[in-house]
Design an enzyme around this catalytic site. Sequence first.
Site, PDB file in Angstrom:
ATOM      1  N   CYS A 119       0.821  -1.229   0.000  1.00  0.00           N
ATOM      2  CA  CYS A 119       0.000   0.000   0.000  1.00  0.00           C
ATOM      3  C   CYS A 119       0.851   1.274   0.000  1.00  0.00           C
ATOM      4  O   CYS A 119       0.316   2.371  -0.159  1.00  0.00           O
ATOM      5  CB  CYS A 119      -0.957   0.004   1.170  1.00  0.00           C
ATOM      6  SG  CYS A 119      -2.043  -1.425   1.132  1.00  0.00           S
ATOM      7  N   HIS A 252      -3.073   7.000   2.410  1.00  0.00           N
ATOM      8  CA  HIS A 252      -3.554   5.715   1.893  1.00  0.00           C
ATOM      9  C   HIS A 252      -4.953   5.472   2.455  1.00  0.00           C
ATOM     10  O   HIS A 252      -5.207   5.666   3.653  1.00  0.00           O
ATOM     11  CB  HIS A 252      -2.590   4.614   2.325  1.00  0.00           C
ATOM     12  CG  HIS A 252      -3.112   3.238   2.079  1.00  0.00           C
ATOM     13  ND1 HIS A 252      -3.664   2.880   0.880  1.00  0.00           N
ATOM     14  CD2 HIS A 252      -3.198   2.143   2.896  1.00  0.00           C
ATOM     15  CE1 HIS A 252      -4.058   1.612   0.952  1.00  0.00           C
ATOM     16  NE2 HIS A 252      -3.787   1.156   2.163  1.00  0.00           N
ATOM     17  N   ASN A 282     -10.128  -0.326   0.344  1.00  0.00           N
ATOM     18  CA  ASN A 282      -8.669  -0.232   0.300  1.00  0.00           C
ATOM     19  C   ASN A 282      -8.189  -0.846  -1.021  1.00  0.00           C
ATOM     20  O   ASN A 282      -8.281  -2.062  -1.201  1.00  0.00           O
ATOM     21  CB  ASN A 282      -8.093  -0.984   1.505  1.00  0.00           C
ATOM     22  CG  ASN A 282      -6.577  -0.945   1.563  1.00  0.00           C
ATOM     23  OD1 ASN A 282      -5.916  -0.547   0.593  1.00  0.00           O
ATOM     24  ND2 ASN A 282      -6.027  -1.380   2.676  1.00  0.00           N
TER      25      ASN A 282
HETATM   26  N1  ACO Z   1     -18.235  -8.265  10.196  1.00  0.00           N
HETATM   27  C1  ACO Z   1     -18.734  -8.462  11.415  1.00  0.00           C
HETATM   28  N2  ACO Z   1     -17.969  -8.725  12.495  1.00  0.00           N
HETATM   29  C2  ACO Z   1     -16.647  -8.781  12.301  1.00  0.00           C
HETATM   30  C3  ACO Z   1     -16.053  -8.586  11.021  1.00  0.00           C
HETATM   31  C4  ACO Z   1     -16.914  -8.325   9.954  1.00  0.00           C
HETATM   32  N3  ACO Z   1     -16.469  -8.125   8.700  1.00  0.00           N
HETATM   33  N4  ACO Z   1     -14.724  -8.702  11.140  1.00  0.00           N
HETATM   34  C5  ACO Z   1     -14.476  -8.951  12.443  1.00  0.00           C
HETATM   35  N5  ACO Z   1     -15.627  -9.007  13.140  1.00  0.00           N
HETATM   36  C6  ACO Z   1     -15.801  -9.216  14.576  1.00  0.00           C
HETATM   37  C7  ACO Z   1     -14.688 -10.045  15.167  1.00  0.00           C
HETATM   38  O1  ACO Z   1     -14.950 -11.430  15.019  1.00  0.00           O
HETATM   39  C8  ACO Z   1     -14.720  -9.599  16.607  1.00  0.00           C
HETATM   40  O2  ACO Z   1     -15.780 -10.268  17.242  1.00  0.00           O
HETATM   41  P1  ACO Z   1     -15.598 -10.787  18.771  1.00  0.00           P
HETATM   42  O3  ACO Z   1     -15.389  -9.545  19.582  1.00  0.00           O
HETATM   43  O4  ACO Z   1     -16.890 -11.483  19.028  1.00  0.00           O
HETATM   44  O5  ACO Z   1     -14.389 -11.680  18.737  1.00  0.00           O
HETATM   45  C9  ACO Z   1     -15.114  -8.126  16.538  1.00  0.00           C
HETATM   46  O6  ACO Z   1     -15.707  -7.962  15.228  1.00  0.00           O
HETATM   47  C10 ACO Z   1     -13.927  -7.178  16.652  1.00  0.00           C
HETATM   48  O7  ACO Z   1     -12.881  -7.612  15.774  1.00  0.00           O
HETATM   49  P2  ACO Z   1     -11.504  -6.863  15.727  1.00  0.00           P
HETATM   50  O8  ACO Z   1     -10.599  -7.545  14.738  1.00  0.00           O
HETATM   51  O9  ACO Z   1     -11.009  -6.666  17.121  1.00  0.00           O
HETATM   52  O10 ACO Z   1     -11.970  -5.442  15.140  1.00  0.00           O
HETATM   53  P3  ACO Z   1     -11.174  -4.100  15.068  1.00  0.00           P
HETATM   54  O11 ACO Z   1     -11.903  -3.045  15.802  1.00  0.00           O
HETATM   55  O12 ACO Z   1      -9.707  -4.279  15.355  1.00  0.00           O
HETATM   56  O13 ACO Z   1     -11.320  -3.737  13.527  1.00  0.00           O
HETATM   57  C11 ACO Z   1     -10.093  -3.721  11.473  1.00  0.00           C
HETATM   58  C12 ACO Z   1     -10.756  -4.584  12.564  1.00  0.00           C
HETATM   59  C13 ACO Z   1     -11.154  -2.900  10.799  1.00  0.00           C
HETATM   60  C14 ACO Z   1      -9.436  -4.667  10.468  1.00  0.00           C
HETATM   61  C15 ACO Z   1      -9.048  -2.789  12.110  1.00  0.00           C
HETATM   62  O14 ACO Z   1      -8.194  -3.509  12.950  1.00  0.00           O
HETATM   63  C16 ACO Z   1      -8.230  -2.069  11.086  1.00  0.00           C
HETATM   64  O15 ACO Z   1      -8.726  -1.280  10.328  1.00  0.00           O
HETATM   65  N6  ACO Z   1      -6.888  -2.283  11.055  1.00  0.00           N
HETATM   66  C17 ACO Z   1      -6.034  -1.655  10.075  1.00  0.00           C
HETATM   67  C18 ACO Z   1      -6.162  -2.395   8.801  1.00  0.00           C
HETATM   68  C19 ACO Z   1      -5.499  -1.700   7.664  1.00  0.00           C
HETATM   69  O16 ACO Z   1      -5.425  -0.515   7.611  1.00  0.00           O
HETATM   70  N7  ACO Z   1      -5.028  -2.519   6.743  1.00  0.00           N
HETATM   71  C20 ACO Z   1      -4.518  -2.069   5.530  1.00  0.00           C
HETATM   72  C21 ACO Z   1      -3.102  -1.788   5.585  1.00  0.00           C
HETATM   73  S1  ACO Z   1      -2.620  -1.445   4.013  1.00  0.00           S
HETATM   74  C22 ACO Z   1      -1.907  -2.777   3.154  1.00  0.00           C
HETATM   75  O17 ACO Z   1      -0.711  -2.837   3.075  1.00  0.00           O
HETATM   76  C23 ACO Z   1      -2.776  -3.828   2.503  1.00  0.00           C
END
Ligand code: ACO
Length: 325
Positions: A119, A252, A282
């Site tokens: 990214c 990004h 993304n």
């Molecule tokens: N729909 C519904 N529920 C979901 C989903 C979904 N799509 N995904 C996860 N959950 C649930 C999980 O199972 C968890 O449930 P639980 O509490 O019962 O176990 C709950 O939601 C919370 O999950 P987390 O993973 O803790 O959620 P978080 O608040 O951390 O959000 C996210 C996840 C959106 C991925 C966040 O961590 C994030 O944005 N991180 C950065 C990601 C990013 O920017 N990546 C790109 C980098 S660029 C590259 O190089 C590709």
Amino acid sequence: MTRYSRITGTGSYLPPRRLTNADLAAELASQGVETSDEWIVERTGIRARHFAAADVSSSDLGVEAAKHALEAAGLQASDIDLIIVATSTPDMVFPSAACILQNKLGIAGCAAFDVQAVCSGFVYALTVADAMIKTGSANKALVIGAEVFSRILDFSDRTTCVLFGDGAGAVVLEASETPGILASDLHADGKHVGILCVPGHVSGGKVLGQPLLKMDGQAVFKLAVGVLESAARATLAKANLTDADIDWLIPHQANIRIMQSTAKKLKMPLEKLIVTVDQHGNTSAASIPLALDTAVRSGKIKKGDTLMLEGVGGGFTWGAVLLNY
Ligand code: ACO
């Protein structure tokens, strides 16, 4: 006379198939994977993404974006003497998407190669093109970010498959007597390879490992917020400018919460943050040039504005480019 590089045209392209969160949730539900519009919007700001058809490659998307950028710059493809494509989803193992795209543009002879920094790929590619123009190795470059991330998504993993989309963005970067690109700052830290990767490779005619995206979202989130601020500050310092000099921040487009947190750290009002993650998801290396082109064509970004472009992603890689548009 000092030689600089300047963006003279932008372009982008999205494959026509658009899925809202509700569309994607319905498709995933049919495979027993549960998600909702509410969860995706609240955690990421994403409302829709585009997915390319099965026979469409990164170079197919990239060449359309490149044509729009050439048109905006008032150039012909034959004027171009350097093509750099930032992608982590190239058409083939080799040759590069850049060589394939060059042929699709109907030109030959100029240097063409890919940059792989996930990214952060577009800020890496723009920095390389800027350096080649400044040293006289090139005069008119096409710098393109193009991705078909839908090919590497694990649709049984709801924590990642809702986050990404396909698309391409491009700029024409030309030699100029006035700046242009003011400063850039690139970094990588390979000890974080495991937090965001596609751990597969080709060997003996087979794909070995797991060629699907794996991410520790929370680890990526924490790292991203810190490095986006430090890269912006380092870039401003190199150009002897301050936060207040930035007209538009184009980070990004991965997660609205990371983007807003970066804007706040740079003391920028949220109105100065360019946001397309809601409509594109993304798109990895394509996200910054897609956002740039969208903001240019909507009339938000005007000639003379100072822009801070910021990438962060797998590697771990990160970087920023400060420029006068
Ligand atoms: N729909 C519904 N529920 C979901 C989903 C979904 N799509 N995904 C996860 N959950 C649930 C999980 O199972 C968890 O449930 P639980 O509490 O019962 O176990 C709950 O939601 C919370 O999950 P987390 O993973 O803790 O959620 P978080 O608040 O951390 O959000 C996210 C996840 C959106 C991925 C966040 O961590 C994030 O944005 N991180 C950065 C990601 C990013 O920017 N990546 C790109 C980098 S660029 C590259 O190089 C590709």
